[in-house]
Structure formats: structure tokens, C-alpha cells
Design a protein around this motif. Structure first.
Motif, PDB file in Angstrom:
ATOM      1  N   PHE A 209     -67.379 -13.807 -17.741  1.00 32.65           N
ATOM      2  CA  PHE A 209     -68.544 -14.136 -16.919  1.00 32.65           C
ATOM      3  C   PHE A 209     -69.468 -12.922 -16.851  1.00 32.65           C
ATOM      4  O   PHE A 209     -69.037 -11.781 -16.954  1.00 32.65           O
ATOM      5  CB  PHE A 209     -68.073 -14.521 -15.517  1.00 32.65           C
ATOM      6  CG  PHE A 209     -69.089 -15.230 -14.678  1.00 32.65           C
ATOM      7  CD1 PHE A 209     -69.232 -16.607 -14.755  1.00 32.65           C
ATOM      8  CD2 PHE A 209     -69.891 -14.523 -13.793  1.00 32.65           C
ATOM      9  CE1 PHE A 209     -70.155 -17.272 -13.960  1.00 32.65           C
ATOM     10  CE2 PHE A 209     -70.810 -15.169 -12.994  1.00 32.65           C
ATOM     11  CZ  PHE A 209     -70.948 -16.551 -13.086  1.00 32.65           C
ATOM     12  N   ARG A 210     -70.751 -13.181 -16.668  1.00 36.74           N
ATOM     13  CA  ARG A 210     -71.743 -12.114 -16.553  1.00 36.74           C
ATOM     14  C   ARG A 210     -72.593 -12.364 -15.324  1.00 36.74           C
ATOM     15  O   ARG A 210     -73.544 -13.134 -15.354  1.00 36.74           O
ATOM     16  CB  ARG A 210     -72.611 -12.053 -17.808  1.00 36.74           C
ATOM     17  CG  ARG A 210     -73.639 -10.928 -17.818  1.00 36.74           C
ATOM     18  CD  ARG A 210     -74.306 -10.863 -19.179  1.00 36.74           C
ATOM     19  NE  ARG A 210     -75.318  -9.802 -19.265  1.00 36.74           N
ATOM     20  CZ  ARG A 210     -75.952  -9.459 -20.388  1.00 36.74           C
ATOM     21  NH1 ARG A 210     -75.661 -10.100 -21.510  1.00 36.74           N
ATOM     22  NH2 ARG A 210     -76.845  -8.497 -20.383  1.00 36.74           N
ATOM     23  N   GLY A 211     -72.256 -11.682 -14.231  1.00 37.66           N
ATOM     24  CA  GLY A 211     -72.988 -11.882 -12.993  1.00 37.66           C
ATOM     25  C   GLY A 211     -73.994 -10.793 -12.699  1.00 37.66           C
ATOM     26  O   GLY A 211     -74.783 -10.920 -11.764  1.00 37.66           O
ATOM     27  N   GLY A 212     -73.977  -9.707 -13.503  1.00 36.29           N
ATOM     28  CA  GLY A 212     -74.909  -8.605 -13.302  1.00 36.29           C
ATOM     29  C   GLY A 212     -76.153  -8.767 -14.145  1.00 36.29           C
ATOM     30  O   GLY A 212     -76.692  -9.867 -14.280  1.00 36.29           O
ATOM     31  N   SER A 213     -76.607  -7.679 -14.743  1.00 29.31           N
ATOM     32  CA  SER A 213     -77.816  -7.711 -15.559  1.00 29.31           C
ATOM     33  C   SER A 213     -77.699  -8.752 -16.668  1.00 29.31           C
ATOM     34  O   SER A 213     -76.712  -8.809 -17.389  1.00 29.31           O
ATOM     35  CB  SER A 213     -78.035  -6.329 -16.184  1.00 29.31           C
ATOM     36  OG  SER A 213     -79.118  -6.338 -17.078  1.00 29.31           O
ATOM     37  N   ALA A 217     -78.749 -16.005 -18.247  1.00 27.88           N
ATOM     38  CA  ALA A 217     -78.659 -16.676 -19.547  1.00 27.88           C
ATOM     39  C   ALA A 217     -77.815 -17.948 -19.490  1.00 27.88           C
ATOM     40  O   ALA A 217     -78.225 -18.999 -20.006  1.00 27.88           O
ATOM     41  CB  ALA A 217     -78.106 -15.717 -20.596  1.00 27.88           C
ATOM     42  N   VAL A 218     -76.629 -17.876 -18.891  1.00 28.99           N
ATOM     43  CA  VAL A 218     -75.737 -19.038 -18.880  1.00 28.99           C
ATOM     44  C   VAL A 218     -76.234 -20.139 -17.945  1.00 28.99           C
ATOM     45  O   VAL A 218     -76.313 -21.305 -18.358  1.00 28.99           O
ATOM     46  CB  VAL A 218     -74.294 -18.616 -18.555  1.00 28.99           C
ATOM     47  CG1 VAL A 218     -73.403 -19.848 -18.334  1.00 28.99           C
ATOM     48  CG2 VAL A 218     -73.715 -17.767 -19.702  1.00 28.99           C
ATOM     49  N   PRO A 219     -76.572 -19.851 -16.679  1.00 35.76           N
ATOM     50  CA  PRO A 219     -77.078 -20.950 -15.835  1.00 35.76           C
ATOM     51  C   PRO A 219     -78.360 -21.567 -16.376  1.00 35.76           C
ATOM     52  O   PRO A 219     -78.541 -22.790 -16.302  1.00 35.76           O
ATOM     53  CB  PRO A 219     -77.297 -20.293 -14.467  1.00 35.76           C
ATOM     54  CG  PRO A 219     -77.345 -18.833 -14.723  1.00 35.76           C
ATOM     55  CD  PRO A 219     -76.450 -18.608 -15.904  1.00 35.76           C
ATOM     56  N   ASP A 220     -79.257 -20.752 -16.937  1.00 37.42           N
ATOM     57  CA  ASP A 220     -80.468 -21.308 -17.537  1.00 37.42           C
ATOM     58  C   ASP A 220     -80.114 -22.287 -18.649  1.00 37.42           C
ATOM     59  O   ASP A 220     -80.695 -23.381 -18.748  1.00 37.42           O
ATOM     60  CB  ASP A 220     -81.349 -20.195 -18.109  1.00 37.42           C
ATOM     61  CG  ASP A 220     -82.133 -19.442 -17.039  1.00 37.42           C
ATOM     62  OD1 ASP A 220     -82.045 -19.820 -15.862  1.00 37.42           O
ATOM     63  OD2 ASP A 220     -82.828 -18.470 -17.405  1.00 37.42           O
ATOM     64  N   ALA A 221     -79.166 -21.902 -19.504  1.00 40.19           N
ATOM     65  CA  ALA A 221     -78.785 -22.751 -20.637  1.00 40.19           C
ATOM     66  C   ALA A 221     -78.137 -24.049 -20.173  1.00 40.19           C
ATOM     67  O   ALA A 221     -78.439 -25.129 -20.701  1.00 40.19           O
ATOM     68  CB  ALA A 221     -77.836 -21.992 -21.562  1.00 40.19           C
ATOM     69  N   ALA A 254     -75.404 -29.086 -12.952  1.00 37.89           N
ATOM     70  CA  ALA A 254     -75.173 -27.964 -13.851  1.00 37.89           C
ATOM     71  C   ALA A 254     -74.749 -26.720 -13.081  1.00 37.89           C
ATOM     72  O   ALA A 254     -73.816 -26.002 -13.491  1.00 37.89           O
ATOM     73  CB  ALA A 254     -76.439 -27.682 -14.655  1.00 37.89           C
ATOM     74  N   LEU A 255     -75.411 -26.459 -11.959  1.00 38.71           N
ATOM     75  CA  LEU A 255     -75.101 -25.252 -11.202  1.00 38.71           C
ATOM     76  C   LEU A 255     -73.752 -25.370 -10.493  1.00 38.71           C
ATOM     77  O   LEU A 255     -73.050 -24.366 -10.315  1.00 38.71           O
ATOM     78  CB  LEU A 255     -76.222 -24.973 -10.195  1.00 38.71           C
ATOM     79  CG  LEU A 255     -76.528 -23.493  -9.934  1.00 38.71           C
ATOM     80  CD1 LEU A 255     -76.717 -22.729 -11.234  1.00 38.71           C
ATOM     81  CD2 LEU A 255     -77.753 -23.348  -9.051  1.00 38.71           C
ATOM     82  N   GLU A 256     -73.367 -26.571 -10.094  1.00 31.04           N
ATOM     83  CA  GLU A 256     -72.025 -26.774  -9.534  1.00 31.04           C
ATOM     84  C   GLU A 256     -70.964 -26.427 -10.570  1.00 31.04           C
ATOM     85  O   GLU A 256     -69.938 -25.809 -10.243  1.00 31.04           O
ATOM     86  CB  GLU A 256     -71.879 -28.226  -9.071  1.00 31.04           C
ATOM     87  CG  GLU A 256     -72.655 -28.547  -7.800  1.00 31.04           C
ATOM     88  CD  GLU A 256     -72.655 -30.029  -7.466  1.00 31.04           C
ATOM     89  OE1 GLU A 256     -73.001 -30.378  -6.311  1.00 31.04           O
ATOM     90  OE2 GLU A 256     -72.329 -30.849  -8.356  1.00 31.04           O
ATOM     91  N   LEU A 257     -71.220 -26.791 -11.816  1.00 31.87           N
ATOM     92  CA  LEU A 257     -70.285 -26.475 -12.898  1.00 31.87           C
ATOM     93  C   LEU A 257     -70.226 -24.964 -13.122  1.00 31.87           C
ATOM     94  O   LEU A 257     -69.149 -24.392 -13.343  1.00 31.87           O
ATOM     95  CB  LEU A 257     -70.727 -27.195 -14.172  1.00 31.87           C
ATOM     96  CG  LEU A 257     -69.722 -27.292 -15.324  1.00 31.87           C
ATOM     97  CD1 LEU A 257     -68.506 -28.109 -14.911  1.00 31.87           C
ATOM     98  CD2 LEU A 257     -70.398 -27.920 -16.543  1.00 31.87           C
ATOM     99  N   GLY A 419     -78.457 -15.448  -7.564  1.00 33.98           N
ATOM    100  CA  GLY A 419     -77.241 -16.060  -8.099  1.00 33.98           C
ATOM    101  C   GLY A 419     -75.985 -15.431  -7.522  1.00 33.98           C
ATOM    102  O   GLY A 419     -75.006 -16.131  -7.225  1.00 33.98           O
ATOM    103  N   GLN A 420     -75.979 -14.121  -7.355  1.00 36.83           N
ATOM    104  CA  GLN A 420     -74.824 -13.462  -6.748  1.00 36.83           C
ATOM    105  C   GLN A 420     -74.621 -13.925  -5.309  1.00 36.83           C
ATOM    106  O   GLN A 420     -73.479 -14.152  -4.872  1.00 36.83           O
ATOM    107  CB  GLN A 420     -75.001 -11.944  -6.803  1.00 36.83           C
ATOM    108  CG  GLN A 420     -74.809 -11.350  -8.180  1.00 36.83           C
ATOM    109  CD  GLN A 420     -75.044  -9.853  -8.212  1.00 36.83           C
ATOM    110  OE1 GLN A 420     -75.728  -9.294  -7.353  1.00 36.83           O
ATOM    111  NE2 GLN A 420     -74.483  -9.183  -9.210  1.00 36.83           N
ATOM    112  N   ALA A 421     -75.705 -14.079  -4.594  1.00 37.93           N
ATOM    113  CA  ALA A 421     -75.599 -14.580  -3.214  1.00 37.93           C
ATOM    114  C   ALA A 421     -74.973 -15.963  -3.192  1.00 37.93           C
ATOM    115  O   ALA A 421     -74.123 -16.273  -2.342  1.00 37.93           O
ATOM    116  CB  ALA A 421     -76.983 -14.598  -2.558  1.00 37.93           C
ATOM    117  N   MET A 422     -75.357 -16.809  -4.142  1.00 41.07           N
ATOM    118  CA  MET A 422     -74.790 -18.154  -4.240  1.00 41.07           C
ATOM    119  C   MET A 422     -73.300 -18.092  -4.590  1.00 41.07           C
ATOM    120  O   MET A 422     -72.467 -18.767  -3.952  1.00 41.07           O
ATOM    121  CB  MET A 422     -75.549 -18.951  -5.296  1.00 41.07           C
ATOM    122  CG  MET A 422     -74.957 -20.318  -5.611  1.00 41.07           C
ATOM    123  SD  MET A 422     -75.811 -21.113  -6.993  1.00 41.07           S
ATOM    124  CE  MET A 422     -75.347 -20.012  -8.347  1.00 41.07           C
TER     125      MET A 422
END
Length: 450
Positions: A209-213, A217-221, A254-257, A419-422
């Protein structure tokens, strides 16, 4: 990596930056030499005096910087009147460093421009259009159309890509075999596989997973693919009805996934991971899957038993199709450089077929010249999924990310923080989507008001 639109989305048999399509089909004089710097139309006086160029890179890494310095030393040996000082900030700080230097008009001649930053740089008048310079550069004819498109904004060329990026799935083939799993073909399968392969007691997790910088990319896709049938191909953060892609029920699914992928299939500290950390987790045997560009390949070959690594095409959405993106970064010239001829002469050298293909091999990128398609190096198994996607343009549909919005460069930071807050539970999915929707609606409103 992939930016906001300056030309139309590529269609037909051109399917993004995958080798099959990017390196085929564009003819030209591949054996020709670059013209001397004075041929660009400027005075050529720079060739008669000692010139010092200051150059800064953005997508830094120790190995990349070492190789780039070797290229610069070769250039200097061929051009003894030109010396090059290379500035290589840490990757996570590089773009901010570049923006600070540009805003203050600090000495800088050649800079690495990204598809994510080109609109902001053009909007602020920081970088020089290159049309006059490439007009007399013979090797420009062999650069692929998709590479030229990525380096352009509003039909003007602003940078020559140093390589092209296209994501694919890297996975631990041995882990999948032991678990009786096959590589995922869609995002639901990816999340299911990640959960099945996660065992915190063994420090094993399913997904890097990539939650930083670069977290967006992944949630947008996923959100784009869950809205597949309604995405505006000319402006892919928006739908055909003009609303943002974040405004739909499909975006929430998508965001739930995505949240589930983090909470049940990824290391908890990955909420702060950037590129280096997510790749390190994969190469060190902590994670089973990695969605990344081909510049990851050299690290995999160096640090892993490559026979344990498999590749697969990008996951599909509910439509049974997947959007893929051509992206890149490359070399441009500052608008205030006093040494523009010499600066472009350096860019010609770095971007010529011979040097660019060698750079692509060293850094794991797709080269920008058509002649590279004949190189056996790019028939490697690590590139086979890129070839597969390129050969199926109806299933893997290329979208050209829209780079016209100045806020594109800031989107990564906004998406990361919200996104990190979420992910930490301090903001809901609905509230997060609302913020993202408002951000892009405002970007379009400001752009249309110009």
C-alpha cells in the motif's frame, strides 16, 4: 506518477505506453544525428564561450542519479566548453525544491518537468516552449507520438520525456502458488487475494500500500474504473455529464474497496509509505503484490530471486475493462535561462536514441524512440504484461491524463492528507469524496473562467 490534458486521448491501436504500441508504428530517421545547438534558431554565441549549466532532477534515486552523472560526464567530454552542475534533491522533496527555485528565479537552465507539474510551470511562465528547438533536430522524428503528447500542453511541446511509465501488477508467484491463488484480474479479486495472503504473525501482507507521497494513484484508478462507462475521455477526472468522477455512488463503492484493502490486506505503517517504502516491502518479502511502473524492474532484479516474481495486467473494473495511462517526466528549459542553446544541446544528447535507450534500460523505463522496439532487452518477461495490454486496446483503454489544470501538481498532497484522515477513521468516505469532488469542480471552474 501519469498531469492534465493537452491533447486528445489516444485511440485505436495505440494503447498507451505499453511497449507493443508505444515503440511500434512511428517511422523516421532513427540513425540521424542531432543538430548542433546553434541550429535551433538562436544566435549560437554560447558555442564560442565556456558555459555552465545548472540542472535539477525530480524523480531522484541513488542509482538513477549515478547513471545520470555518467551521462553528463560523457556529454561534457564531447562538449568541453559546457560544464553541468546536477542538483539531486531527495525524491519526496524534489518537486517543492524545483518550484521554490523557479519562483525565485534561481540559477537553473535544465529541469525535470513531470506530467504532474507541467501545467503549473507553464501557467507561471517558468518553462520555455521547445517547438523552435526541435524543428531542426532530426532525431525528434523517431520519438513516439505518445511521448511527444505527454511532453506537450495545449499543443506546445515543453519537455522531452526521458522515458515512459505504465503501471502493471507485480506479484509473488511463489506465494500465490502456495496459496492456490491465480493473479487477480479485477480490483475485487485483488482485495480478496490481498486479504488471503495477509498473516501479520509472519509479517506477511497481501499488498504494498502507498499512503504517503503519490497515494492518490490507486484510489484515482479504482474510482475511474468503477465509473468506466461514464468517464469523459477528454477530461478523465470528470464524467460525460460534467460532474466529477468523485460524485457518484460508484465512487463510494470504489473507495470502500480501497479502505478494505488497507485495513485488511496491508501493513498498518504503509499509511505513510511512498514509492521507496512500498517497493522495499515487496523486495524484502513483506508484501505479495505491487502496482507500479517499469522503473521498479531494476530493483526487483537486483534484490530478489526474479523467478519468484510474476507480472499481470492492470486490474479491471466492473465493466470488464481497465483504463491505462501513459505518463512521463523529462527535460525542459527554464524560460529565464541565459544559456538556452546550450541547455537544449544537453537535452538533445540525453534524449537521442542511443542515450535514451541506455537510460531506459538502466532505470526500467520504456524508451521514447521507435528504434528501441527492436532491442531484445525489452522482450524480457518483466515487460510481458505491458505487451499484453498493448495488444488488447479494447480491454485496456488508454486515457491521456488531463494535465491542463494547474492544481494537478497539488492534488497528490491534498489526496494524501484527506485520504490518510479517512483511512485512520477521522473522516468518513462520504466526507472525503465530497472534498475531492469540490477540489476538482473548483479546478474546472477556475480553468473555464480564464
Amino acid at each position: 506518477m501519469t498531469v492534465k490534458k493537452r491533447a486528445k486521448a489516444l485511440t485505436g491501436t495505440v494503447a498507451g505506453v505499453m511497449l507493443f504500441s508505444v515503440l511500434a508504428g512511428c517511422g523516421g530517421n532513427s540513425g540521424s544525428k542531432a543538430e548542433p545547438s546553434g541550429s535551433s534558431g538562436a544566435s549560437g554565441n554560447e558555442a564560442e564561450k565556456q558555459v555552465k549549466l545548472r540542472m535539477i532532477e525530480s524523480l531522484t534515486s541513488p542509482d538513477r542519479t549515478t547513471y545520470l552523472k555518467e551521462m553528463l560526464a560523457k556529454f561534457e567530454s564531447q562538449n568541453p566548453n559546457i560544464k553541468v552542475e546536477l542538483i539531486s534533491p531527495p525524491f519526496d522533496q524534489a518537486d517543492n525544491k524545483i518550484k521554490t527555485m523557479l519562483a525565485a528565479k534561481q540559477d537553473l537552465d535544465v529541469l525535470e518537468v513531470r506530467d504532474l507539474t507541467v501545467a503549473e510551470f507553464v501557467n507561471n511562465g517558468y518553462i520555455e516552449p521547445l517547438g523552435e528547438y526541435v524543428a531542426s533536430w532530426a532525431e525528434y522524428n523517431t520519438i513516439t507520438d505518445v511521448s511527444k503528447s505527454v511532453g506537450s500542453l495545449d499543443d506546445k511541446l515543453y519537455f522531452i520525456p526521458n522515458g515512459m511509465y505504465q503501471r502493471q501488477l507485480f506479484y509473488r508467484a511463489d506465494w500465490f502458488k502456495d496459496a492456490g491463488l491465480t493473479p487477480p484480474t479485477n480490483y475485487e479479486e485483488l482485495v480478496e487475494s490481498a486479504i488471503k495472503l495477509t498473516d501479520p504473525n509472519k509479517n506477511r501482507y497481501g499488498f504494498s500500500f502507498r499512503g504517503g507521497s503519490g497515494a492518490n494513484a490507486v484510489p484515482d484508478a479504482i474510482i475511474q474504473n468503477y465509473n468506466f462507462d461514464h468517464i469523459d475521455h477528454e477530461d478523465p477526472n470528470f464524467l460525460n455529464d460534467g460532474k466529477t468522477m468523485f460524485s457518484t455512488p460508484e465512487a463510494k463503492q470504489a473507495l470502500e474497496l480501497y479502505v478494505k484493502l488497507f485495513k485488511e490486506g496491508s501493513p498498518k505503517d504503509s499509511i505513510n509509505w511512498g514509492f521507496s517504502e512500498q517497493v522495499q516491502a515487496f523486495t524484502s518479502g513483506v508484501t505479495a503484490m505491487l502496482l507500479q511502473d517499469p522503473d521498479t524492474i531494476p530493483s526487483l532484479k537486483e534484490k530478489m530471486d526474479i523467478s519468484t516474481v510474476g507480472t499481470a495486467p492492470m486490474p479491471k473494473g466492473p465493466s470488464g475493462k481497465s483504463f491505462v495511462f501513459a505518463g512521463g517526466a523529462g527535460w525542459g528549459v527554464t524560460s529565464y535561462s541565459p544559456n538556452k542553446d546550450a541547455a537544449f544541446k544537453l537535452i538533445q544528447f540525453l534524449s537521442g536514441a542511443e542515450e535514451n535507450t541506455a537510460f531506459a534500460k538502466a532505470t526500467g523505463l520504456v524508451p521514447i524512440h521507435t528504434s528501441a522496439s527492436e532491442d531484445p532487452f525489452f522482450q524480457d518477461a518483466m515487460y510481458k504484461s505491458l505487451l499484453e495490454m498493448g495488444g488488447k486496446p479494447d480491454e485496456y483503454v488508454n486515457l491521456k491524463a488531463n494535465t491542463k489544470y494547474p492544481g494537478t501538481g497539488k492534488w497528490g498532497q491534498v489526496a494524501m492528507e484527506t485520504g490518510q484522515a479517512m483511512l485512520l477513521g477521522s473522516a468518513s468516505i462520504d466526507d472525503t469524496l465530497k472534498k475531492w469532488d469540490e477540489y476538482w469542480a473548483k479546478e474546472r471552474e477556475n480553468y473555464n473562467a480564464k
